[in-house]
Design a protein around this motif. Structure first.
Motif, PDB file in Angstrom:
ATOM      1  N   HIS A  60      31.328  -1.728   7.487  1.00 42.44           N
ATOM      2  CA  HIS A  60      30.048  -1.047   7.702  1.00 42.44           C
ATOM      3  C   HIS A  60      29.942  -0.509   9.124  1.00 42.44           C
ATOM      4  O   HIS A  60      29.394   0.559   9.356  1.00 42.44           O
ATOM      5  N   ASP A  88      22.058  -1.010   6.344  1.00 46.05           N
ATOM      6  CA  ASP A  88      22.574  -2.197   7.026  1.00 46.05           C
ATOM      7  C   ASP A  88      23.668  -2.845   6.182  1.00 46.05           C
ATOM      8  O   ASP A  88      23.968  -2.398   5.070  1.00 46.05           O
ATOM      9  N   LYS A 123      31.032  -6.459   7.135  1.00 48.07           N
ATOM     10  CA  LYS A 123      30.406  -6.124   8.426  1.00 48.07           C
ATOM     11  C   LYS A 123      31.306  -5.168   9.207  1.00 48.07           C
ATOM     12  O   LYS A 123      30.838  -4.177   9.776  1.00 48.07           O
TER      13      LYS A 123
END
Length: 125
Positions: free
Chosen positions: A47, A56, A44
């Motif tokens: 990203h 995503d 996460k």
């Protein structure tokens, strides 16, 4: 859609020497818990902070799984088979993921430069 992050019930007490063989055998529960649970915060963060060509974090995790498990052209072994336990598996996956981000950014930068170069070349003719 998966509810992320996945809870790590099975691999909670496992060490890297137990996780790697399970990942190499493509066992679904350890694989899901490791990539979508234990490594989720790291994925996460990568990203969010770095350029990826993924929509995503779920797509990014899938790309990292494929990148780590895909056999290479030379030697026909995947990246995970080359892992030699000199660092924590979680850290190693982070390095591989960061390298993926850098390669995606470089590819994108080259596409933009090529596009601008082609546009200016045709414009001047």
């Amino acid at each position: 859609m998966k509810k992320l992050p996945v809870l790590c019930k099975l691999i909670a007490g496992w060490n890297d020497h137990q996780i790697v063989p399970a990942l190499l055998k493509h066992k679904p529960i350890p694989t899901e818990e490791f990539f979508y649970g234990k490594c989720y915060p790291m994925f996460k963060s990568l990203h969010t902070r770095y350029y990826t060509d993924c929509v995503d974090v779920l797509e990014f995790i899938n790309e990292m799984y494929l990148d780590i498990m895909r056999p290479r052209a030379i030697g026909k072994r995947c990246e995970l088979e080359l892992f030699n336990f000199q660092c924590a598996l979680h850290n190693w996956v982070g390095v591989i993921s960061l390298r993926y981000c850098y390669a995606a950014f470089k590819k994108r930068k080259n596409e933009i430069l090529l596009k601008n170069y082609s546009y200016s070349t045709f414009k001047n003719k």
